[in-house]
Design a protein around this motif. Structure first.
Motif, PDB file in Angstrom:
ATOM      1  N   VAL A 107     120.761 -52.662  20.199  1.00 45.09           N
ATOM      2  CA  VAL A 107     119.908 -53.461  19.320  1.00 45.09           C
ATOM      3  C   VAL A 107     118.786 -52.564  18.814  1.00 45.09           C
ATOM      4  CG1 VAL A 107     118.338 -55.425  19.146  1.00 45.09           C
ATOM      5  CG2 VAL A 107     120.441 -55.628  20.481  1.00 45.09           C
ATOM      6  N   ALA A 108     118.461 -52.686  17.536  1.00 48.09           N
ATOM      7  CA  ALA A 108     117.348 -51.929  16.951  1.00 48.09           C
ATOM      8  C   ALA A 108     116.314 -52.898  16.390  1.00 48.09           C
ATOM      9  CB  ALA A 108     117.849 -51.008  15.844  1.00 48.09           C
ATOM     10  N   VAL A 109     115.042 -52.593  16.628  1.00 47.96           N
ATOM     11  CA  VAL A 109     113.930 -53.391  16.098  1.00 47.96           C
ATOM     12  C   VAL A 109     112.827 -52.429  15.674  1.00 47.96           C
ATOM     13  CG1 VAL A 109     114.434 -55.375  17.583  1.00 47.96           C
ATOM     14  CG2 VAL A 109     112.828 -53.623  18.372  1.00 47.96           C
ATOM     15  N   ASP A 110     111.875 -52.924  14.897  1.00 44.47           N
ATOM     16  CA  ASP A 110     110.698 -52.133  14.534  1.00 44.47           C
ATOM     17  C   ASP A 110     109.988 -51.689  15.811  1.00 44.47           C
ATOM     18  OD1 ASP A 110     108.493 -51.166  12.862  1.00 44.47           O
ATOM     19  OD2 ASP A 110     107.400 -52.868  13.734  1.00 44.47           O
ATOM     20  N   LYS A 111     109.502 -50.444  15.833  1.00 49.08           N
ATOM     21  CA  LYS A 111     108.891 -49.902  17.055  1.00 49.08           C
ATOM     22  C   LYS A 111     107.671 -50.703  17.504  1.00 49.08           C
ATOM     23  CE  LYS A 111     106.128 -46.369  14.624  1.00 49.08           C
ATOM     24  NZ  LYS A 111     104.830 -46.957  14.984  1.00 49.08           N
ATOM     25  N   ASP A 112     107.037 -51.419  16.571  1.00 44.65           N
ATOM     26  CA  ASP A 112     105.872 -52.236  16.917  1.00 44.65           C
ATOM     27  C   ASP A 112     106.174 -53.723  16.785  1.00 44.65           C
ATOM     28  OD1 ASP A 112     104.195 -49.946  17.335  1.00 44.65           O
ATOM     29  OD2 ASP A 112     103.984 -49.752  15.158  1.00 44.65           O
TER      30      ASP A 112
ATOM     31  N   PRO B 157     119.069 -49.135   9.757  1.00 39.43           N
ATOM     32  CA  PRO B 157     117.919 -48.812  10.616  1.00 39.43           C
ATOM     33  C   PRO B 157     116.625 -48.571   9.847  1.00 39.43           C
ATOM     34  CG  PRO B 157     119.851 -47.529  11.248  1.00 39.43           C
ATOM     35  CD  PRO B 157     120.171 -48.184   9.941  1.00 39.43           C
ATOM     36  N   PHE B 158     116.736 -48.116   8.601  1.00 38.23           N
ATOM     37  CA  PHE B 158     115.549 -47.786   7.814  1.00 38.23           C
ATOM     38  C   PHE B 158     114.931 -49.020   7.138  1.00 38.23           C
ATOM     39  CE2 PHE B 158     118.053 -43.930   8.128  1.00 38.23           C
ATOM     40  CZ  PHE B 158     117.093 -42.996   8.492  1.00 38.23           C
ATOM     41  N   LEU B 159     115.557 -50.169   7.286  1.00 39.22           N
ATOM     42  CA  LEU B 159     115.028 -51.390   6.678  1.00 39.22           C
ATOM     43  C   LEU B 159     114.250 -52.253   7.664  1.00 39.22           C
ATOM     44  CD1 LEU B 159     118.146 -52.475   4.540  1.00 39.22           C
ATOM     45  CD2 LEU B 159     116.170 -51.125   3.829  1.00 39.22           C
ATOM     46  N   LEU B 160     114.156 -51.817   8.912  1.00 40.56           N
ATOM     47  CA  LEU B 160     113.529 -52.642   9.949  1.00 40.56           C
ATOM     48  C   LEU B 160     112.014 -52.479  10.034  1.00 40.56           C
ATOM     49  CD1 LEU B 160     116.098 -52.076  12.839  1.00 40.56           C
ATOM     50  CD2 LEU B 160     115.932 -54.062  11.336  1.00 40.56           C
ATOM     51  N   ALA B 161     111.498 -51.323   9.643  1.00 34.40           N
ATOM     52  CA  ALA B 161     110.064 -51.046   9.816  1.00 34.40           C
ATOM     53  C   ALA B 161     109.215 -52.107   9.119  1.00 34.40           C
ATOM     54  CB  ALA B 161     109.727 -49.659   9.280  1.00 34.40           C
ATOM     55  N   GLY B 162     108.240 -52.630   9.853  1.00 37.19           N
ATOM     56  CA  GLY B 162     107.326 -53.623   9.287  1.00 37.19           C
ATOM     57  C   GLY B 162     107.915 -55.007   9.166  1.00 37.19           C
ATOM     58  N   THR B 163     109.080 -55.259   9.765  1.00 35.59           N
ATOM     59  CA  THR B 163     109.705 -56.589   9.686  1.00 35.59           C
ATOM     60  C   THR B 163     109.926 -57.142  11.091  1.00 35.59           C
ATOM     61  OG1 THR B 163     112.057 -55.985   9.855  1.00 35.59           O
ATOM     62  CG2 THR B 163     110.986 -55.690   7.699  1.00 35.59           C
TER      63      THR B 163
ATOM     64  N   THR C  66     118.787 -55.848  14.424  1.00 37.73           N
ATOM     65  CA  THR C  66     120.128 -55.489  13.959  1.00 37.73           C
ATOM     66  C   THR C  66     120.850 -54.753  15.067  1.00 37.73           C
ATOM     67  OG1 THR C  66     121.391 -54.546  12.110  1.00 37.73           O
ATOM     68  CG2 THR C  66     119.597 -53.212  13.002  1.00 37.73           C
ATOM     69  N   LEU C  67     122.133 -54.541  14.887  1.00 40.68           N
ATOM     70  CA  LEU C  67     122.930 -53.727  15.797  1.00 40.68           C
ATOM     71  C   LEU C  67     123.180 -52.371  15.144  1.00 40.68           C
ATOM     72  CD1 LEU C  67     125.616 -56.266  17.088  1.00 40.68           C
ATOM     73  CD2 LEU C  67     123.503 -55.567  18.209  1.00 40.68           C
ATOM     74  N   VAL C  68     123.067 -51.316  15.929  1.00 39.75           N
ATOM     75  CA  VAL C  68     123.344 -49.968  15.414  1.00 39.75           C
ATOM     76  C   VAL C  68     124.270 -49.257  16.388  1.00 39.75           C
ATOM     77  CG1 VAL C  68     121.134 -49.759  14.219  1.00 39.75           C
ATOM     78  CG2 VAL C  68     121.352 -48.917  16.569  1.00 39.75           C
TER      79      VAL C  68
ATOM     80  N   VAL D 161     118.144 -41.318  14.268  1.00 44.20           N
ATOM     81  CA  VAL D 161     117.158 -41.689  13.242  1.00 44.20           C
ATOM     82  C   VAL D 161     115.996 -42.505  13.789  1.00 44.20           C
ATOM     83  CG1 VAL D 161     119.005 -41.697  11.519  1.00 44.20           C
ATOM     84  CG2 VAL D 161     118.313 -43.865  12.584  1.00 44.20           C
ATOM     85  N   ALA D 162     115.955 -42.751  15.093  1.00 46.42           N
ATOM     86  CA  ALA D 162     114.936 -43.656  15.647  1.00 46.42           C
ATOM     87  C   ALA D 162     113.526 -43.265  15.239  1.00 46.42           C
ATOM     88  CB  ALA D 162     115.064 -43.709  17.173  1.00 46.42           C
ATOM     89  N   ASP D 163     113.161 -42.007  15.376  1.00 52.07           N
ATOM     90  CA  ASP D 163     111.792 -41.572  15.059  1.00 52.07           C
ATOM     91  C   ASP D 163     111.501 -41.694  13.571  1.00 52.07           C
ATOM     92  OD1 ASP D 163     111.303 -41.044  17.703  1.00 52.07           O
ATOM     93  OD2 ASP D 163     111.778 -38.913  17.558  1.00 52.07           O
ATOM     94  N   SER D 164     112.420 -41.182  12.740  1.00 52.36           N
ATOM     95  CA  SER D 164     112.163 -41.201  11.294  1.00 52.36           C
ATOM     96  C   SER D 164     112.201 -42.621  10.728  1.00 52.36           C
ATOM     97  CB  SER D 164     113.194 -40.338  10.568  1.00 52.36           C
ATOM     98  OG  SER D 164     114.517 -40.781  10.840  1.00 52.36           O
ATOM     99  N   ALA D 165     112.976 -43.504  11.337  1.00 50.82           N
ATOM    100  CA  ALA D 165     113.060 -44.878  10.840  1.00 50.82           C
ATOM    101  C   ALA D 165     111.990 -45.774  11.453  1.00 50.82           C
ATOM    102  CB  ALA D 165     114.450 -45.456  11.137  1.00 50.82           C
ATOM    103  N   GLY D 166     111.322 -45.297  12.485  1.00 47.07           N
ATOM    104  CA  GLY D 166     110.275 -46.099  13.123  1.00 47.07           C
ATOM    105  C   GLY D 166     110.820 -47.288  13.873  1.00 47.07           C
ATOM    106  N   ILE D 167     111.881 -47.070  14.652  1.00 47.70           N
ATOM    107  CA  ILE D 167     112.522 -48.179  15.364  1.00 47.70           C
ATOM    108  C   ILE D 167     112.581 -47.894  16.860  1.00 47.70           C
ATOM    109  CG2 ILE D 167     113.924 -48.858  13.385  1.00 47.70           C
ATOM    110  CD1 ILE D 167     116.290 -47.398  14.687  1.00 47.70           C
ATOM    111  N   ARG D 168     112.815 -48.962  17.620  1.00 42.46           N
ATOM    112  CA  ARG D 168     113.093 -48.860  19.050  1.00 42.46           C
ATOM    113  C   ARG D 168     114.518 -49.336  19.290  1.00 42.46           C
ATOM    114  NH1 ARG D 168     110.511 -52.426  22.163  1.00 42.46           N
ATOM    115  NH2 ARG D 168     109.444 -53.550  20.494  1.00 42.46           N
TER     116      ARG D 168
END
Length: 304
Positions: free
Chosen positions: A174-179, A232-238, A242-244, A252-259
């Motif tokens: 599962v991927a989510v925005d890091k914050d 993954p790049f559409l999750l930041a700030g939302t 999603t599943l990755v 891409v976790a760091d560049s996409a800003g996801i956890r």
């Protein structure tokens, strides 16, 4: 039958007609006129004493005899090509060649990228054309319009009809925005179902993960559908989840800003395979390409 009176080009035409099931498209494939191909079909009918192809509405349907001859004729042509080629002559350091590979953006970013990076040093004259996995991917492969198909085995039930080989397996996370304000170090099934959901697809094809979730009856609040590589790049700030695939997510976790989080449900991992055609099975250039991809797959399995 006196083989001295048989034109080998008739078998080449038969192979094209059976691949295309169209006189017009078979003529285009062999770069001859439609009338010439129609005449050749007549000669094939006389040679085999069989209609070969008959019209059924707007389509041409192969006769039982023609269907039974597809593989033997292809084997004959492969054998002739092998004899005329004079044996292995593919030298990647000097070869000038373009390969077409069908693969989605996730595979291009995580698996094919090392091959792309190595070509200027290993095979400077080799070029790759990578096309997305559309609805016609099986037809492109069957008609030899593509050299190689890289795809999840679960998304290609017809893979057993083609030469193929397993490359690697990848699991889902599962991927989510890091914050993300509502998700901590773990995500519950209730959160997964109630938070806005970003579904993934491969062009017009539904992803294997979406099919698994449907099979398990897991509800989602789907708000957006996007390709694997873009998701993954559409999750930041939302607030979306999603599943990755793990390979892509960790890259891409760091560049996409996801956890990345473990799944709150059990999903089967995907098995990526490469598939090709019998015509290219023993062709030296194709064997080099397939061996390089196997090497990359094996090397990636040892990465932390």
């Amino acid at each position: 039958m006196d083989l001295r009176r048989v034109d080998l080009n008739l078998l080449v035409a038969f192979d094209a007609l059976m691949a295309e099931r169209s006189v017009t498209q078979a003529a285009e494939r062999l770069s001859i006129g439609q009338s010439a191909m129609s005449s050749t079909l007549g000669r094939l009918r006389k040679l085999f004493n069989d209609p070969i192809l008959t019209r059924d509405g707007r389509h041409l349907v192969a006769s039982p005899l023609a269907e039974s001859l597809v593989v033997p004729v292809k084997d004959v042509l492969i054998g002739v090509e092998s004899v005329l080629s004079g044996g292995p002559r593919f030298d990647p350091a000097t070869a000038e060649r373009t390969f077409m590979i069908i693969a989605n953006d996730y595979l291009s970013m995580t698996f094919l990228q090392p091959l792309i990076a190595s070509l200027p040093y290993e095979a400077p004259g080799v070029r790759l054309t990578i096309v997305p996995t559309g609805e016609d991917f099986a037809e492109l492969l069957r008609r030899d319009r593509a050299d190689l198909l890289v795809i999840p085995r679960e998304a290609f039930p017809e893979h057993s009809y083609f030469p193929h080989q397993v490359l690697f397996r990848d699991r889902y996370l599962v991927a989510v925005d890091k914050d993300h304000p509502e998700v901590g170090d773990e995500i519950t099934m209730e959160q997964f179902s109630e938070l806005p959901y970003l579904a993934t697809s491969s062009g017009h094809l539904r992803s294997v993960s979406e099919m698994q979730l449907d099979f398990l009856g897991i509800p989602r609040r789907t708000e957006i559908t996007a390709g694997f590589g873009m998701a993954p790049f559409l999750l930041a700030g939302t607030r979306m989840v999603t599943l990755v695939h793990e390979r892509l997510g960790r890259r891409v976790a760091d560049s996409a800003g996801i956890r990345l989080l473990e799944l709150p449900m059990v999903l089967q991992p995907i098995t990526e395979i490469m598939a090709w055609t019998r015509r290219t099975d023993r062709e030296p250039g194709h064997r080099w390409l397939r061996n390089r991809l196997l090497e990359i797959a094996q090397e990636s399995q040892t990465e932390p």
